[in-house]
Design a protein around this motif. Sequence first.
Motif, PDB file in Angstrom:
ATOM      1  N   UNK A 138       0.839  -1.206   0.000  1.00  0.00           N
ATOM      2  CA  UNK A 138       0.000   0.000   0.000  1.00  0.00           C
ATOM      3  C   UNK A 138       0.871   1.253   0.000  1.00  0.00           C
ATOM      4  N   UNK A 139       0.247   2.416   0.143  1.00  0.00           N
ATOM      5  CA  UNK A 139       0.947   3.698   0.027  1.00  0.00           C
ATOM      6  C   UNK A 139       1.944   3.966   1.154  1.00  0.00           C
ATOM      7  N   UNK A 140       1.986   3.128   2.192  1.00  0.00           N
ATOM      8  CA  UNK A 140       2.932   3.307   3.293  1.00  0.00           C
ATOM      9  C   UNK A 140       4.202   2.482   3.091  1.00  0.00           C
ATOM     10  N   UNK A 141       4.331   1.860   1.917  1.00  0.00           N
ATOM     11  CA  UNK A 141       5.495   1.021   1.609  1.00  0.00           C
ATOM     12  C   UNK A 141       6.062   1.409   0.246  1.00  0.00           C
ATOM     13  N   UNK A 142       7.364   1.642   0.212  1.00  0.00           N
ATOM     14  CA  UNK A 142       8.084   1.725  -1.052  1.00  0.00           C
ATOM     15  C   UNK A 142       8.832   0.408  -1.149  1.00  0.00           C
ATOM     16  N   UNK A 143       8.538  -0.354  -2.208  1.00  0.00           N
ATOM     17  CA  UNK A 143       9.093  -1.697  -2.320  1.00  0.00           C
ATOM     18  C   UNK A 143      10.111  -1.767  -3.446  1.00  0.00           C
ATOM     19  N   UNK A 144      11.329  -2.190  -3.103  1.00  0.00           N
ATOM     20  CA  UNK A 144      12.390  -2.388  -4.089  1.00  0.00           C
ATOM     21  C   UNK A 144      12.345  -3.857  -4.518  1.00  0.00           C
ATOM     22  N   UNK A 145      11.863  -4.089  -5.716  1.00  0.00           N
ATOM     23  CA  UNK A 145      11.656  -5.447  -6.208  1.00  0.00           C
ATOM     24  C   UNK A 145      12.963  -6.223  -6.351  1.00  0.00           C
ATOM     25  N   UNK A 148      13.879  -7.067  -2.768  1.00  0.00           N
ATOM     26  CA  UNK A 148      12.718  -7.478  -1.961  1.00  0.00           C
ATOM     27  C   UNK A 148      12.704  -6.762  -0.609  1.00  0.00           C
ATOM     28  N   UNK A 149      13.007  -5.472  -0.654  1.00  0.00           N
ATOM     29  CA  UNK A 149      13.077  -4.691   0.571  1.00  0.00           C
ATOM     30  C   UNK A 149      11.948  -3.663   0.610  1.00  0.00           C
ATOM     31  N   UNK A 150      11.245  -3.661   1.736  1.00  0.00           N
ATOM     32  CA  UNK A 150      10.156  -2.709   1.958  1.00  0.00           C
ATOM     33  C   UNK A 150      10.661  -1.581   2.849  1.00  0.00           C
ATOM     34  N   UNK A 151      10.628  -0.374   2.322  1.00  0.00           N
ATOM     35  CA  UNK A 151      10.945   0.805   3.120  1.00  0.00           C
ATOM     36  C   UNK A 151       9.606   1.386   3.553  1.00  0.00           C
ATOM     37  N   UNK A 152       9.456   1.586   4.839  1.00  0.00           N
ATOM     38  CA  UNK A 152       8.166   1.978   5.402  1.00  0.00           C
ATOM     39  C   UNK A 152       8.087   3.490   5.564  1.00  0.00           C
ATOM     40  N   UNK A 153       6.919   4.034   5.240  1.00  0.00           N
ATOM     41  CA  UNK A 153       6.713   5.477   5.201  1.00  0.00           C
ATOM     42  C   UNK A 153       5.531   5.838   6.096  1.00  0.00           C
ATOM     43  N   UNK A 154       5.716   6.882   6.893  1.00  0.00           N
ATOM     44  CA  UNK A 154       4.565   7.423   7.623  1.00  0.00           C
ATOM     45  C   UNK A 154       4.150   8.695   6.912  1.00  0.00           C
TER      46      UNK A 154
END
Length: 181
Positions: A138-145, A148-154
């Motif tokens: 969703x919009x709170x995750x930037x995902x590097x395919x 396979x790393x999820x950077x979390x955003x507030x």
Amino acid sequence: MKIKLTTAIFFFAIAFVSCKNEDKKATAVPVEEVKANTFDVIVDLVIKKDDELILFYKDSSINYFDEKNTVYYGLKGKQEPQTITFSIPEGVLPNDIRFDISSKKDQSPIKINSIRLSFEGRTFRVDQKDLLKYFTPNEFITFDESSATATLISKGEKYDPIFNTKQAIYIELEKVRGVKL
């Protein structure tokens, strides 16, 4: 005299039986506890800070994700991969899942190595290269395919990083559940 002999035999028998029972206790093999037959979602990931992850699930009796149908998993952060298992309560076979990847706003990027669905010996594994084929952040995750790393955003006070399922996983959920297609 007869009473003394009977008493002696009685005490000897008790001592003998007690020793036999002690021997049985000492050599008893521990019985392995039988776990409930649950539908499991097993996630292999690297999460560097302590957190609590949540798996929401639905079955045919409900149309939306709610707090009643959740499995929480609190874990300690580590630098190396760890495997966590969300066991859905026995008797519940999900037809959809949602994975809330973090509850902590200050969480470091999370690497997802794989997600595996398992029930009664049937399994389906989503490796990191196929993660976006079956799940969408969703919009709170930037995902590097590639990693396979999820950077979390507030976003201000809002923070709710979620991986929702895509259509492709529903067939795999049915297979793992044992539904004949």
